[in-house]
Design a protein around this motif. Structure first.
Motif, PDB file in Angstrom:
ATOM      1  N   MET A 100       1.706  -3.450  65.735  1.00  0.00           N
ATOM      2  CA  MET A 100       2.414  -3.942  64.554  1.00  0.00           C
ATOM      3  C   MET A 100       3.498  -2.960  64.185  1.00  0.00           C
ATOM      4  SD  MET A 100      -0.429  -3.297  61.614  1.00  0.00           S
ATOM      5  CE  MET A 100      -2.004  -3.378  62.404  1.00  0.00           C
ATOM      6  N   ASP A 101       4.387  -3.425  63.326  1.00  0.00           N
ATOM      7  CA  ASP A 101       5.503  -2.594  62.909  1.00  0.00           C
ATOM      8  C   ASP A 101       4.981  -1.456  62.017  1.00  0.00           C
ATOM      9  OD1 ASP A 101       8.683  -2.714  62.499  1.00  0.00           O
ATOM     10  OD2 ASP A 101       7.674  -2.070  60.655  1.00  0.00           O
ATOM     11  N   TYR A 102       5.287  -0.221  62.391  1.00  0.00           N
ATOM     12  CA  TYR A 102       4.730   0.937  61.693  1.00  0.00           C
ATOM     13  C   TYR A 102       5.124   0.964  60.215  1.00  0.00           C
ATOM     14  CZ  TYR A 102       3.492   5.834  60.794  1.00  0.00           C
ATOM     15  OH  TYR A 102       2.941   6.977  60.292  1.00  0.00           O
ATOM     16  N   PHE A 103       6.389   0.671  59.943  1.00  0.00           N
ATOM     17  CA  PHE A 103       6.855   0.683  58.554  1.00  0.00           C
ATOM     18  C   PHE A 103       6.168  -0.402  57.733  1.00  0.00           C
ATOM     19  CE2 PHE A 103       9.763  -1.055  55.321  1.00  0.00           C
ATOM     20  CZ  PHE A 103       9.909   0.059  54.513  1.00  0.00           C
ATOM     21  N   ARG A 104       6.122  -1.619  58.306  1.00  0.00           N
ATOM     22  CA  ARG A 104       5.532  -2.726  57.543  1.00  0.00           C
ATOM     23  C   ARG A 104       4.021  -2.534  57.363  1.00  0.00           C
ATOM     24  NH1 ARG A 104       7.762  -8.321  59.787  1.00  0.00           N
ATOM     25  NH2 ARG A 104       8.916  -7.120  61.323  1.00  0.00           N
ATOM     26  N   TYR A 105       3.410  -1.880  58.331  1.00  0.00           N
ATOM     27  CA  TYR A 105       1.983  -1.549  58.236  1.00  0.00           C
ATOM     28  C   TYR A 105       1.724  -0.764  56.965  1.00  0.00           C
ATOM     29  CZ  TYR A 105      -2.110   1.442  59.312  1.00  0.00           C
ATOM     30  OH  TYR A 105      -3.270   2.143  59.264  1.00  0.00           O
ATOM     31  N   TRP A 106       2.525   0.288  56.752  1.00  0.00           N
ATOM     32  CA  TRP A 106       2.324   1.120  55.567  1.00  0.00           C
ATOM     33  C   TRP A 106       2.795   0.429  54.288  1.00  0.00           C
ATOM     34  CZ3 TRP A 106      -0.619   5.209  54.799  1.00  0.00           C
ATOM     35  CH2 TRP A 106      -1.014   5.970  55.914  1.00  0.00           C
ATOM     36  N   LEU A 107       3.934  -0.270  54.374  1.00  0.00           N
ATOM     37  CA  LEU A 107       4.473  -0.926  53.180  1.00  0.00           C
ATOM     38  C   LEU A 107       3.502  -1.973  52.642  1.00  0.00           C
ATOM     39  CD1 LEU A 107       6.719  -1.483  51.108  1.00  0.00           C
ATOM     40  CD2 LEU A 107       7.737  -3.077  52.730  1.00  0.00           C
ATOM     41  N   SER A 108       2.939  -2.776  53.549  1.00  0.00           N
ATOM     42  CA  SER A 108       2.038  -3.828  53.060  1.00  0.00           C
ATOM     43  C   SER A 108       0.807  -3.216  52.405  1.00  0.00           C
ATOM     44  CB  SER A 108       1.652  -4.779  54.195  1.00  0.00           C
ATOM     45  OG  SER A 108       1.199  -4.050  55.310  1.00  0.00           O
ATOM     46  N   ARG A 109       0.306  -2.135  53.015  1.00  0.00           N
ATOM     47  CA  ARG A 109      -0.845  -1.469  52.390  1.00  0.00           C
ATOM     48  C   ARG A 109      -0.488  -0.909  51.017  1.00  0.00           C
ATOM     49  NH1 ARG A 109      -4.110   2.049  56.742  1.00  0.00           N
ATOM     50  NH2 ARG A 109      -3.975   3.418  54.980  1.00  0.00           N
ATOM     51  N   ASP A 110       0.729  -0.369  50.907  1.00  0.00           N
ATOM     52  CA  ASP A 110       1.125   0.236  49.633  1.00  0.00           C
ATOM     53  C   ASP A 110       1.338  -0.832  48.552  1.00  0.00           C
ATOM     54  OD1 ASP A 110       1.662   2.919  48.517  1.00  0.00           O
ATOM     55  OD2 ASP A 110       3.562   1.987  47.943  1.00  0.00           O
ATOM     56  N   LEU A 111       1.877  -1.975  48.959  1.00  0.00           N
ATOM     57  CA  LEU A 111       2.065  -3.053  47.978  1.00  0.00           C
ATOM     58  C   LEU A 111       0.712  -3.576  47.494  1.00  0.00           C
ATOM     59  CD1 LEU A 111       5.108  -4.953  49.534  1.00  0.00           C
ATOM     60  CD2 LEU A 111       5.062  -3.705  47.368  1.00  0.00           C
ATOM     61  N   GLY A 112      -0.254  -3.644  48.399  1.00  0.00           N
ATOM     62  CA  GLY A 112      -1.602  -4.054  48.014  1.00  0.00           C
ATOM     63  C   GLY A 112      -2.207  -3.080  47.016  1.00  0.00           C
ATOM     64  N   ARG A 113      -2.040  -1.791  47.319  1.00  0.00           N
ATOM     65  CA  ARG A 113      -2.533  -0.752  46.420  1.00  0.00           C
ATOM     66  C   ARG A 113      -1.858  -0.847  45.052  1.00  0.00           C
ATOM     67  NH1 ARG A 113      -0.287   2.770  44.081  1.00  0.00           N
ATOM     68  NH2 ARG A 113       1.641   2.367  45.226  1.00  0.00           N
ATOM     69  N   GLY A 114      -0.524  -1.015  45.085  1.00  0.00           N
ATOM     70  CA  GLY A 114       0.234  -1.088  43.839  1.00  0.00           C
ATOM     71  C   GLY A 114      -0.236  -2.259  42.972  1.00  0.00           C
ATOM     72  N   ALA A 115      -0.434  -3.411  43.616  1.00  0.00           N
ATOM     73  CA  ALA A 115      -0.866  -4.589  42.870  1.00  0.00           C
ATOM     74  C   ALA A 115      -2.207  -4.333  42.192  1.00  0.00           C
ATOM     75  CB  ALA A 115      -0.973  -5.783  43.812  1.00  0.00           C
ATOM     76  N   ALA A 116      -3.111  -3.677  42.917  1.00  0.00           N
ATOM     77  CA  ALA A 116      -4.419  -3.382  42.325  1.00  0.00           C
ATOM     78  C   ALA A 116      -4.258  -2.442  41.138  1.00  0.00           C
ATOM     79  CB  ALA A 116      -5.330  -2.758  43.375  1.00  0.00           C
ATOM     80  N   GLN A 117      -3.363  -1.476  41.284  1.00  0.00           N
ATOM     81  CA  GLN A 117      -3.254  -0.479  40.212  1.00  0.00           C
ATOM     82  C   GLN A 117      -2.473  -0.989  39.011  1.00  0.00           C
ATOM     83  OE1 GLN A 117      -2.317   3.033  42.550  1.00  0.00           O
ATOM     84  NE2 GLN A 117      -4.452   3.652  42.378  1.00  0.00           N
ATOM     85  N   VAL A 118      -1.712  -2.059  39.187  1.00  0.00           N
ATOM     86  CA  VAL A 118      -1.147  -2.731  38.021  1.00  0.00           C
ATOM     87  C   VAL A 118      -2.297  -3.242  37.154  1.00  0.00           C
ATOM     88  CG1 VAL A 118       0.052  -4.818  37.263  1.00  0.00           C
ATOM     89  CG2 VAL A 118       1.080  -3.368  39.008  1.00  0.00           C
ATOM     90  N   ILE A 119      -3.330  -3.743  37.822  1.00  0.00           N
ATOM     91  CA  ILE A 119      -4.474  -4.306  37.089  1.00  0.00           C
ATOM     92  C   ILE A 119      -5.382  -3.214  36.530  1.00  0.00           C
ATOM     93  CG2 ILE A 119      -6.567  -5.713  37.323  1.00  0.00           C
ATOM     94  CD1 ILE A 119      -5.008  -7.228  39.579  1.00  0.00           C
ATOM     95  N   THR A 120      -5.702  -2.205  37.367  1.00  0.00           N
ATOM     96  CA  THR A 120      -6.658  -1.199  36.919  1.00  0.00           C
ATOM     97  C   THR A 120      -6.025  -0.146  36.010  1.00  0.00           C
ATOM     98  OG1 THR A 120      -6.274   0.159  38.884  1.00  0.00           O
ATOM     99  CG2 THR A 120      -8.090  -1.408  38.985  1.00  0.00           C
TER     100      THR A 120
END
Lengths: 263, 248
Positions: A100-120
């Protein structure tokens, strides 16, 4: 695309595991929120009621501090060195070999993390702030929506910046020195330290042409109605695109560096 | 010294970070004339004193940052076998000068403040300034120890203490009377950072206390700090005892 969605979902779910850390973090953000709000309010003591200084009334300044505290974890302004850790441990090679694309691998994980931390972290911090102080709310539902859209773009610009700082690790291997530099750059230039409008004109104009304000100042301006929705979001989209381009450029050189070192 | 350039960059960057903090102070006073009735020079006096005390306290107790990882790796046993008290051993197990930048910055800000405010200097005022900074160093050393003490029991949520260490030094940079009752009670009576900067500054500037405390109140600073340090020392010993009783 499905794969990146799954990655984002996985890291979204992970964030809910750290309950004690979340509570501790909320406490710290709240203490700082109360402290900064008190300091900002004290600046307005000798001003007439509803006086606006540098585009901010006292209430807007207080709202700014709480949005800032709420965005600390979702956006991450400092202290994120996960990629450098993989460079030092060698796990980076495995990550790069993944299909998979190395950049998108990290970006997607970071967006997932960010979304969770908007909530928490984000929403609870704003709730605490609104209980303790009079905050200004977005004046229309369109602005609410625009603010919610602006947060992922703030995370994206922040992520790109962190990604590039981490890739320095391919050359430097140690992040302690640059980590302080990151705090300075993101703290001042994003507008997290102080509303950008409060700096003297020369500094303000300089910061305003940099991408970093997308991380904090632009979302605040969208919230407070200091910028039109279209203009605010357009700026963020523009800077996200530019930063992503820069990331791929840096990644291109970094990958060659790995090969030179023998993989 | 494996990373020499990184080390120098670290000190420089530490200097820069605090430049940002000072820059923010100047920018605030670029827009506003006063903060809770205090001028730029007067608030800068608080900033300088707090930065000096905090950076010295942090540098002297950097070893405390390593207690948690040492406990996890088993290294802490080795720390305990050395002569000297356990706390001294833990503190001296690591040295890091990262906050040298902040110390330099603190002195610069303090110097700037002295050029801005009119202090009617006397021997007692010089002693007050030195005593305040020493009190502050002791207080911040104790606060950094608290963080390590918690790690004897848990690794979860220890970062809440940041609200008191970094929060405390930030709070000490501003006049106490701008804060609400809760923060005031907390940072005057329980974690007495108000005695590191605010009350000594009132004395140096010959200002009456807007909160109505009498002039001698500043002398309580070392007393409350000593009590605080005593409680922390007790806590440290409990931590060591708990650590031993787990048998590791």
């Amino acid at each position: 695309m499905r794969m990146y969605y799954e990655l984002a979902k996985r890291s979204f779910q992970q964030q809910f595991a750290y309950r004690a850390a979340t509570l501790a973090g909320l406490f710290t953000n709240s203490v700082f929120g109360v402290m900064l709000s008190s300091v900002y309010l004290a600046l307005y003591w000798d001003k007439p009621e509803n006086a606006s200084v540098g585009g901010f009334t006292a209430e807007q300044a207080v709202t700014y501090t709480w949005i800032g505290q709420a965005l600390i974890m979702p956006v991450i302004f400092w202290g994120w060195w996960l990629i450098i850790d993989t460079i030092r441990s060698g796990a980076v090679v495995m990550d790069m070999l993944k299909p998979m694309d190395y950049f998108r691998y990290w970006l997607s994980r970071d967006l997932g993390r960010g979304a969770a931390q908007v909530i928490t972290r984000g929403i609870p911090t704003l709730i605490i702030g609104s209980i303790l102080f009079d905050l200004v709310w977005p004046e229309s539902w369109q602005r609410w929506v625009a603010f919610l859209i602006s947060v992922p773009f703030a995370v994206t610009v922040s992520f790109c910046l962190r990604f590039m700082f981490n890739l320095w690790g391919f050359w430097l291997l140690d992040h302690r020195g640059i980590s302080s530099l990151v705090i300075l750059v993101t703290g001042v230039f994003s507008g997290h330290l102080l509303p950008i409008n409060w700096y003297p004109p020369a500094i303000r104009d300089f910061i305003n042409v940099l991408p970093f304000r997308s991380m904090m100042m632009t979302p605040v301006e969208i919230w407070l109605g200091q910028v039109s929705i279209a203009r605010g979001l357009a700026m963020q989209v523009f800077w996200s695109a530019v930063m992503i381009g820069c990331c791929y450029l840096v990644l291109h050189f970094a990958e060659r560096k790995v090969v030179v070192q023998g993989g | 010294m494996a990373y020499r350039s990184s080390f120098l960059l670290q000190i420089f960057a530490n200097f820069l970070i605090n430049t940002a903090e000072v820059l923010a102070l100047f920018a605030m006073f670029y827009q506003f004339d006063s903060m809770g009735g205090w001028t730029l020079g007067e608030v800068a006096l608080l900033h300088g004193m707090s930065m000096i005390a905090f950076s010295l306290g942090d540098m002297l107790t950097i070893g405390m940052d390593y207690v948690a990882p040492q406990i996890r790796s088993g290294e802490f046993d080795r720390v305990l076998t050395r002569p000297l008290s356990s706390w001294m051993n833990a503190v001296t197990s690591e040295i890091n000068l990262r906050h040298l930048g902040q110390l330099i910055q603190g002195f610069l800000v303090l110097t700037f403040a002295f050029t801005q405010v009119n202090i009617d200097w006397s021997v007692t005022k010089v002693l007050m300034l030195i005593g305040a900074i020493l009190t502050g160093v002791a207080l911040f050393m104790a606060l950094f120890t608290v963080e390590a003490i918690f790690s004897f029991w848990t690794v979860n949520g220890v970062e809440a203490i940041n609200a008191f260490t970094y929060g405390g030094s930030d709070l000490a940079q501003f006049p106490m009377h701008v804060f609400g009752r809760t923060l005031r009670v907390l940072f005057i009576w329980i974690i007495p950072v108000a005695f590191v900067t605010y009350y000594p500054a009132l004395y140096l500037l010959d200002k009456p206390d807007p909160l109505g405390m009498p002039g001698w109140f500043v002398l309580l600073g070392p007393v409350i700090t000593a009590v605080f340090c005593g409680v922390v020392a007790w806590g440290w010993n409990q931590g060591i005892r708990h650590y031993r009783s787990t048998g590791s």
